[in-house]
Design a protein around this motif. Structure first.
Motif, PDB file in Angstrom:
ATOM      1  N   LEU A 190       1.006  -1.224  -0.036  1.00 56.51           N
ATOM      2  CA  LEU A 190       0.063  -0.027  -0.137  1.00 56.51           C
ATOM      3  C   LEU A 190       0.993   1.240  -0.163  1.00 56.51           C
ATOM      4  CD1 LEU A 190      -2.932  -0.919   2.510  1.00 56.51           C
ATOM      5  CD2 LEU A 190      -3.089  -0.894  -0.050  1.00 56.51           C
ATOM      6  N   GLY A 191       1.946   1.191   0.571  1.00 58.90           N
ATOM      7  CA  GLY A 191       2.780   2.546   0.598  1.00 58.90           C
ATOM      8  C   GLY A 191       4.019   2.270  -0.177  1.00 58.90           C
ATOM      9  N   LEU A 192       4.079   1.238  -1.146  1.00 60.44           N
ATOM     10  CA  LEU A 192       5.238   1.311  -2.070  1.00 60.44           C
ATOM     11  C   LEU A 192       5.744   2.628  -2.815  1.00 60.44           C
ATOM     12  CD1 LEU A 192       7.113  -1.114  -2.972  1.00 60.44           C
ATOM     13  CD2 LEU A 192       5.573  -1.287  -4.745  1.00 60.44           C
ATOM     14  N   LEU A 193       4.495   3.448  -3.100  1.00 56.59           N
ATOM     15  CA  LEU A 193       4.968   4.743  -3.572  1.00 56.59           C
ATOM     16  C   LEU A 193       4.878   5.906  -2.799  1.00 56.59           C
ATOM     17  CD1 LEU A 193       3.375   4.254  -7.200  1.00 56.59           C
ATOM     18  CD2 LEU A 193       5.601   3.588  -6.450  1.00 56.59           C
ATOM     19  N   GLY A 194       4.860   5.728  -1.600  1.00 56.13           N
ATOM     20  CA  GLY A 194       4.988   6.632  -0.526  1.00 56.13           C
ATOM     21  C   GLY A 194       6.214   6.952   0.291  1.00 56.13           C
ATOM     22  N   GLN A 195       6.616   8.275  -0.087  1.00 56.25           N
ATOM     23  CA  GLN A 195       8.194   8.447   0.347  1.00 56.25           C
ATOM     24  C   GLN A 195       8.236   8.324   1.679  1.00 56.25           C
ATOM     25  OE1 GLN A 195       9.515  12.587   0.070  1.00 56.25           O
ATOM     26  NE2 GLN A 195       7.446  13.291  -0.273  1.00 56.25           N
ATOM     27  N   GLY A 196       7.390   8.515   2.513  1.00 57.30           N
ATOM     28  CA  GLY A 196       7.457   8.422   3.858  1.00 57.30           C
ATOM     29  C   GLY A 196       7.728   7.020   4.523  1.00 57.30           C
ATOM     30  N   TYR A 197       7.585   6.119   3.723  1.00 55.35           N
ATOM     31  CA  TYR A 197       7.915   4.720   4.106  1.00 55.35           C
ATOM     32  C   TYR A 197       9.174   4.348   3.998  1.00 55.35           C
ATOM     33  CZ  TYR A 197       2.931   4.132   4.473  1.00 55.35           C
ATOM     34  OH  TYR A 197       1.719   4.318   4.617  1.00 55.35           O
ATOM     35  N   TYR A 198      10.215   5.083   3.249  1.00 60.58           N
ATOM     36  CA  TYR A 198      11.594   4.718   2.928  1.00 60.58           C
ATOM     37  C   TYR A 198      12.735   5.542   3.788  1.00 60.58           C
ATOM     38  CZ  TYR A 198       9.520   2.471  -1.230  1.00 60.58           C
ATOM     39  OH  TYR A 198       8.795   1.736  -2.088  1.00 60.58           O
ATOM     40  N   ASP A 199      13.576   4.783   4.262  1.00 63.23           N
ATOM     41  CA  ASP A 199      14.395   5.291   4.978  1.00 63.23           C
ATOM     42  C   ASP A 199      15.970   5.595   4.387  1.00 63.23           C
ATOM     43  OD1 ASP A 199      14.921   2.286   7.415  1.00 63.23           O
ATOM     44  OD2 ASP A 199      15.231   2.770   5.086  1.00 63.23           O
ATOM     45  N   SER A 200      16.034   5.012   3.155  1.00 61.15           N
ATOM     46  CA  SER A 200      17.204   5.110   2.368  1.00 61.15           C
ATOM     47  C   SER A 200      17.305   5.666   0.952  1.00 61.15           C
ATOM     48  CB  SER A 200      18.000   3.626   2.126  1.00 61.15           C
ATOM     49  OG  SER A 200      18.423   3.051   3.367  1.00 61.15           O
ATOM     50  N   TRP A 201      17.996   6.691   0.904  1.00 60.78           N
ATOM     51  CA  TRP A 201      17.769   7.588  -0.553  1.00 60.78           C
ATOM     52  C   TRP A 201      19.009   7.677  -1.322  1.00 60.78           C
ATOM     53  CZ3 TRP A 201      12.844   8.941  -2.359  1.00 60.78           C
ATOM     54  CH2 TRP A 201      11.856   8.860  -1.396  1.00 60.78           C
ATOM     55  N   GLY A 202      18.743   7.611  -2.679  1.00 70.07           N
ATOM     56  CA  GLY A 202      20.207   8.194  -3.296  1.00 70.07           C
ATOM     57  C   GLY A 202      20.203   9.326  -3.464  1.00 70.07           C
ATOM     58  N   GLN A 203      21.227  10.060  -4.122  1.00 69.81           N
ATOM     59  CA  GLN A 203      21.315  11.517  -4.251  1.00 69.81           C
ATOM     60  C   GLN A 203      20.818  12.214  -5.532  1.00 69.81           C
ATOM     61  OE1 GLN A 203      23.327   9.215  -5.716  1.00 69.81           O
ATOM     62  NE2 GLN A 203      23.746   9.782  -7.640  1.00 69.81           N
ATOM     63  N   GLY A 204      20.134  11.326  -6.188  1.00 70.18           N
ATOM     64  CA  GLY A 204      19.167  11.715  -7.437  1.00 70.18           C
ATOM     65  C   GLY A 204      20.123  11.809  -8.768  1.00 70.18           C
ATOM     66  N   THR A 205      19.300  11.830  -9.829  1.00 70.18           N
ATOM     67  CA  THR A 205      19.927  12.086 -11.120  1.00 70.18           C
ATOM     68  C   THR A 205      18.867  12.863 -11.885  1.00 70.18           C
ATOM     69  OG1 THR A 205      21.056  11.009 -13.048  1.00 70.18           O
ATOM     70  CG2 THR A 205      19.062   9.837 -12.097  1.00 70.18           C
ATOM     71  N   GLN A 206      19.251  13.871 -12.801  1.00 72.08           N
ATOM     72  CA  GLN A 206      18.498  14.566 -13.542  1.00 72.08           C
ATOM     73  C   GLN A 206      18.087  14.142 -14.616  1.00 72.08           C
ATOM     74  OE1 GLN A 206      17.351  18.136 -12.573  1.00 72.08           O
ATOM     75  NE2 GLN A 206      16.026  17.727 -14.384  1.00 72.08           N
ATOM     76  N   VAL A 207      16.841  14.292 -14.939  1.00 73.86           N
ATOM     77  CA  VAL A 207      16.160  13.962 -16.289  1.00 73.86           C
ATOM     78  C   VAL A 207      15.528  15.192 -16.910  1.00 73.86           C
ATOM     79  CG1 VAL A 207      14.498  12.328 -17.388  1.00 73.86           C
ATOM     80  CG2 VAL A 207      15.531  11.515 -15.668  1.00 73.86           C
ATOM     81  N   THR A 208      15.977  15.514 -18.197  1.00 77.92           N
ATOM     82  CA  THR A 208      15.443  16.593 -18.745  1.00 77.92           C
ATOM     83  C   THR A 208      14.868  16.357 -20.220  1.00 77.92           C
ATOM     84  OG1 THR A 208      17.121  18.265 -17.807  1.00 77.92           O
ATOM     85  CG2 THR A 208      15.952  18.979 -19.729  1.00 77.92           C
ATOM     86  N   VAL A 209      13.668  16.420 -20.184  1.00 75.78           N
ATOM     87  CA  VAL A 209      12.985  16.201 -21.523  1.00 75.78           C
ATOM     88  C   VAL A 209      12.553  17.484 -22.235  1.00 75.78           C
ATOM     89  CG1 VAL A 209      11.218  14.804 -22.755  1.00 75.78           C
ATOM     90  CG2 VAL A 209      11.903  14.101 -20.390  1.00 75.78           C
ATOM     91  N   SER A 210      12.933  17.700 -23.509  1.00 76.14           N
ATOM     92  CA  SER A 210      12.450  18.806 -24.122  1.00 76.14           C
ATOM     93  C   SER A 210      11.595  18.505 -25.168  1.00 76.14           C
ATOM     94  CB  SER A 210      14.052  19.518 -25.049  1.00 76.14           C
ATOM     95  OG  SER A 210      14.435  18.474 -25.383  1.00 76.14           O
ATOM     96  N   SER A 211      10.807  19.521 -25.575  1.00 78.31           N
ATOM     97  CA  SER A 211       9.378  19.249 -26.483  1.00 78.31           C
ATOM     98  C   SER A 211       9.944  19.735 -27.794  1.00 78.31           C
ATOM     99  CB  SER A 211       8.526  19.938 -25.879  1.00 78.31           C
ATOM    100  OG  SER A 211       8.854  21.478 -25.979  1.00 78.31           O
TER     101      SER A 211
END
Length: 125
Positions: free
Chosen positions: A104-125
């Protein structure tokens, strides 16, 4: 907690494809649930795809049919294959993990305690 490192972000034109990878530190025999989140400019972080410790997958409505989440435990990599990208897919993409089964909480950020630093995705039209 587990160490997570994302890669694979970049710039692409609308309609294009990208595959994100998240390398995670070797997990123990404990089962983990993992997910991809994204955060667009000025927006809250939202869950886009998740995979439970039982390998059940769940997607946000906005990406169903276009994104696929998968995991290679032998290589300790979580993937997000993205196709038919749209400008609204812009953002920083994060992978996340937590010990145990989630559904139920699989897409809920509050359920997670380990995170990566992130990677940017840019989509141009």
């Amino acid at each position: 907690q587990v160490q997570l490192v994302e890669s694979g972000g970049g710039s692409v034109q609308a309609g294009g494809s990208l595959t994100l990878s998240c390398k995670y530190s070797k997990l123990t025999y404990e089962k983990w649930s993992m997910a991809w989140f994204r955060q667009g400019p000025g927006e809250d972080r939202e869950g886009v795809a998740g995979i439970s410790s039982e390998n059940r997958t769940k997607y946000a409505d906005s990406v169903k049919g276009r994104f696929t989440i998968s995991k290679d435990n032998s290589e300790s990599i979580l993937f997000l294959q993205m196709s038919d990208l749209r400008p609204e897919d812009n953002g920083v993409y994060y992978c996340a993990a937590r010990r145990g089964y989630l559904w139920l909480g699989l897409l809920g950020q509050g359920y997670y305690d380990s995170w990566g630093q992130g990677t940017q995705v840019t989509v141009s039209s």
